[in-house]
Design a protein around this motif. Structure first.
Motif, mmCIF file in Angstrom:
data_model
loop_
_atom_site.group_PDB
_atom_site.id
_atom_site.type_symbol
_atom_site.label_atom_id
_atom_site.label_comp_id
_atom_site.label_asym_id
_atom_site.label_seq_id
_atom_site.Cartn_x
_atom_site.Cartn_y
_atom_site.Cartn_z
ATOM 1 N N ARG A 121 0.822 -1.220 0.000
ATOM 2 C CA ARG A 121 0.000 0.000 0.000
ATOM 3 C C ARG A 121 0.854 1.267 0.000
ATOM 4 O O ARG A 121 0.642 2.170 -0.814
ATOM 5 N N VAL A 122 1.822 1.354 0.909
ATOM 6 C CA VAL A 122 2.583 2.605 1.003
ATOM 7 C C VAL A 122 3.491 2.803 -0.205
ATOM 8 O O VAL A 122 3.796 3.943 -0.585
ATOM 9 N N SER A 123 3.923 1.706 -0.837
ATOM 10 C CA SER A 123 4.839 1.842 -1.973
ATOM 11 C C SER A 123 4.154 2.420 -3.206
ATOM 12 O O SER A 123 4.828 2.787 -4.170
ATOM 13 N N VAL A 124 2.820 2.516 -3.169
ATOM 14 C CA VAL A 124 2.105 3.192 -4.257
ATOM 15 C C VAL A 124 2.624 4.621 -4.412
ATOM 16 O O VAL A 124 2.670 5.173 -5.513
ATOM 17 N N PHE A 125 3.065 5.218 -3.297
ATOM 18 C CA PHE A 125 3.520 6.608 -3.305
ATOM 19 C C PHE A 125 5.041 6.727 -3.420
ATOM 20 O O PHE A 125 5.576 7.833 -3.372
ATOM 21 N N SER A 126 5.739 5.606 -3.560
ATOM 22 C CA SER A 126 7.202 5.655 -3.574
ATOM 23 C C SER A 126 7.730 6.115 -4.926
ATOM 24 O O SER A 126 7.037 6.054 -5.945
ATOM 25 N N ASP A 127 8.974 6.561 -4.920
ATOM 26 C CA ASP A 127 9.640 6.973 -6.152
ATOM 27 C C ASP A 127 9.747 5.776 -7.097
ATOM 28 O O ASP A 127 10.114 4.678 -6.672
ATOM 29 N N SER A 128 9.446 5.976 -8.366
ATOM 30 C CA SER A 128 9.418 4.862 -9.319
ATOM 31 C C SER A 128 10.794 4.256 -9.548
ATOM 32 O O SER A 128 10.902 3.103 -9.977
ATOM 33 N N LEU A 129 11.848 5.001 -9.260
ATOM 34 C CA LEU A 129 13.202 4.494 -9.465
ATOM 35 C C LEU A 129 13.749 3.806 -8.217
ATOM 36 O O LEU A 129 14.202 2.660 -8.273
ATOM 37 N N THR A 130 13.691 4.481 -7.075
ATOM 38 C CA THR A 130 14.299 3.924 -5.858
ATOM 39 C C THR A 130 13.343 3.053 -5.056
ATOM 40 O O THR A 130 13.779 2.207 -4.282
ATOM 41 N N THR A 151 6.734 1.600 11.998
ATOM 42 C CA THR A 151 6.005 2.539 11.149
ATOM 43 C C THR A 151 6.657 2.581 9.773
ATOM 44 O O THR A 151 7.881 2.731 9.661
ATOM 45 N N LEU A 152 5.839 2.414 8.741
ATOM 46 C CA LEU A 152 6.309 2.523 7.360
ATOM 47 C C LEU A 152 5.950 3.909 6.845
ATOM 48 O O LEU A 152 4.787 4.326 6.939
ATOM 49 N N ILE A 153 6.930 4.607 6.302
ATOM 50 C CA ILE A 153 6.725 5.987 5.865
ATOM 51 C C ILE A 153 7.268 6.165 4.454
ATOM 52 O O ILE A 153 8.405 5.775 4.158
ATOM 53 N N VAL A 154 6.449 6.732 3.581
ATOM 54 C CA VAL A 154 6.887 7.098 2.233
ATOM 55 C C VAL A 154 6.543 8.560 2.015
ATOM 56 O O VAL A 154 5.395 8.972 2.225
ATOM 57 N N GLN A 155 7.539 9.340 1.622
ATOM 58 C CA GLN A 155 7.337 10.764 1.342
ATOM 59 C C GLN A 155 7.999 11.085 0.011
ATOM 60 O O GLN A 155 9.223 11.076 -0.103
ATOM 61 N N THR A 156 7.178 11.338 -0.989
ATOM 62 C CA THR A 156 7.675 11.673 -2.322
ATOM 63 C C THR A 156 7.103 13.032 -2.699
ATOM 64 O O THR A 156 5.884 13.163 -2.877
ATOM 65 N N PRO A 157 7.942 14.070 -2.788
ATOM 66 C CA PRO A 157 7.461 15.446 -2.950
ATOM 67 C C PRO A 157 6.442 15.643 -4.063
ATOM 68 O O PRO A 157 5.467 16.364 -3.888
ATOM 69 N N ASP A 158 6.628 15.010 -5.202
ATOM 70 C CA ASP A 158 5.725 15.269 -6.325
ATOM 71 C C ASP A 158 4.588 14.256 -6.432
ATOM 72 O O ASP A 158 3.821 14.285 -7.396
ATOM 73 N N ALA A 173 11.319 -0.943 -1.415
ATOM 74 C CA ALA A 173 10.133 -1.732 -1.061
ATOM 75 C C ALA A 173 10.013 -2.982 -1.924
ATOM 76 O O ALA A 173 9.587 -4.042 -1.446
ATOM 77 N N ALA A 174 10.391 -2.881 -3.200
ATOM 78 C CA ALA A 174 10.293 -4.037 -4.094
ATOM 79 C C ALA A 174 11.216 -5.158 -3.635
ATOM 80 O O ALA A 174 10.856 -6.341 -3.709
ATOM 81 N N TYR A 175 12.420 -4.802 -3.147
ATOM 82 C CA TYR A 175 13.346 -5.819 -2.658
ATOM 83 C C TYR A 175 12.773 -6.529 -1.431
ATOM 84 O O TYR A 175 12.881 -7.753 -1.291
ATOM 85 N N LEU A 176 12.181 -5.758 -0.525
ATOM 86 C CA LEU A 176 11.586 -6.368 0.668
ATOM 87 C C LEU A 176 10.433 -7.296 0.292
ATOM 88 O O LEU A 176 10.295 -8.392 0.843
ATOM 89 N N LEU A 177 9.615 -6.876 -0.657
ATOM 90 C CA LEU A 177 8.478 -7.702 -1.068
ATOM 91 C C LEU A 177 8.942 -8.987 -1.749
ATOM 92 O O LEU A 177 8.339 -10.051 -1.549
ATOM 93 N N ASP A 178 9.997 -8.912 -2.548
ATOM 94 C CA ASP A 178 10.543 -10.127 -3.169
ATOM 95 C C ASP A 178 10.913 -11.153 -2.102
ATOM 96 O O ASP A 178 10.654 -12.352 -2.252
#
Length: 385
Positions: free
Chosen positions: A278-287, A300-307, A330-335
């Motif tokens: 859920r939170v990775s929906v807001f994560s940077d597409s590259l990192t 606590t899981l926190i994602v902050q992406t300015p744009d 997040a993708a590495y953790l999910l794998d």
């Protein structure tokens, strides 16, 4: 070998039997090649069976199908067109006959003719003499591959990382893969032990691992794994996959496993995976960065992406060490979480800039047949100050 001028091949075979075998070997046919014969499947008809082989020169797959043979023979047939035709034919007995460089396929309603290539042009597959042979249950081998294959590197400038290390130590089989950002090590101790290969460690290419994983779904009994100096062979029922090995050396992974990770976090695997999704929906597409903020008995899981916005989720957890904020992809953790079967996961940490270790909280025996272990390493991402 029988030459094209001597071919007088004739047999009949059930469409379903033929299709299943063609599907197995066709995956070894290269999509592009400068050698036309590599686009073909070698058919060898003898006694009551049809043997089929395909190769891209690095990997070869051979299998067999039952048939009613009238005249034995050998010929190479265009793989893609033969597979497409047989797949579209009705489920009935097919009559197949070859003469010189043509193969005729007959059904109740049609006749189809293929232009073929001489069988002697097909590469001679290596006669591999295994230095060591190991018998494994198919579900065990599938787990070893599934739990490591996602960490194999696709960076062709580091060829030793383009496969998984198969290592035997003290009757234990270890499969290890890394891409430099993460590492996964799955191991087992089958009953009866494992002989140590004279060559030592070997690296099996990613392409072969993908093919073996696919073939294991068809396995009905133990799988034989043979290892020689330059090749590995996987025998699954009537199907054999032979692959060239990657030249090493593989990195000394034991040196990079941290020894000082004494901050322990225990959390429900499924809860963590769903929250990350859920939170990775807001994560940077590259990192794909997500911050894990650890406080006593709370994660606590926190994602902050300015744009794009931000997201926060809190999870119950067991944690009793100092406060710690650390970033991960997040993708590495999910794998990693997708390959773990236990209800809880144990995450061992040290500092925000050192690697974390993730493992199931309970390393269980599967059916009492072997002891299995899984350990995953993931490098952190630097958090913005």
């Amino acid at each position: 070998m029988i030459t094209a001028q001597e071919v007088a091949m004739k047999f009949s075979i059930a469409q379903t039997e033929f299709l299943d075998a063609l599907q197995v070997v066709s995956s070894a046919v290269p999509s592009r090649t400068t050698l036309p014969v590599l686009s073909n499947i070698l058919l060898e008809v003898s006694e009551d069976k049809v043997e089929m082989r395909a190769t891209d020169l690095d990997l070869a797959i051979a299998t067999k199908a039952r048939a009613n043979v009238k005249d034995p023979g050998t010929l190479t047939v265009p793989a893609k067109k033969l597979f497409e035709l047989v797949r579209k034919l009705p489920k009935e007995e097919l009559k197949i006959e070859a003469k010189d460089l043509t193969l005729n396929v007959g059904s109740k309603s049609g006749r189809y003719k293929f232009l073929c290539i001489r069988p002697e042009e097909f590469p001679v597959l290596p006669k591999m003499e295994a230095d060591v042979e190991v018998s494994l249950e198919p579900d065990l081998l599938e787990r070893l591959i599934r739990r490591t294959i996602y960490s194999v590197s696709t960076d062709e400038t580091r060829p030793a990382l383009n496969g998984a290390l198969f290592q035997i130590r003290d009757d234990e089989l270890r499969v290890v893969a890394t891409d430099g950002h993460r590492l996964s090590k799955a191991s087992c101790k089958p009953q009866g032990g494992i002989p140590t290969p004279p060559k030592g460690d070997v690296i099996v290419p990613l392409k072969a691992l993908n093919q073996v994983q696919r073939l294991l779904a068809l396995a009905a009994g133990p799988v034989s794994v043979g290892i020689s100096k330059n090749h590995a062979r996987f025998t699954i029922g009537d199907t054999t996959l032979t692959t060239k090995l990657i030249e090493g050396p593989f990195p000394n992974y034991e040196q990079v496993l941290p020894k000082q990770n004494n901050k322990h976090l225990k959390v429900k695997r499924e809860d963590l995976a769903q929250a990350l999704e859920r939170v990775s929906v807001f994560s940077d597409s590259l990192t794909r960065q997500v911050k894990l903020s650890l406080r006593p008995n709370r994660l606590t899981l926190i994602v902050q992406t300015p744009d794009q916005g931000d997201a926060t989720e809190e999870l119950d957890a067991q944690y009793g060490s100092d406060d710690l904020d650390i970033g991960y992809n997040a993708a590495y953790l999910l794998d990693i979480l997708r390959t773990i079967d236990s209800e809880d996961v144990d995450i061992r940490l040290n500092t925000p800039v050192t690697a974390g270790l993730i493992a199931p909280t309970a390393q269980t025996d599967k059916g009492g047949a072997s002891k299995e272990d899984l350990l995953c390493l993931v490098m952190p991402l630097r958090l913005a100050s």
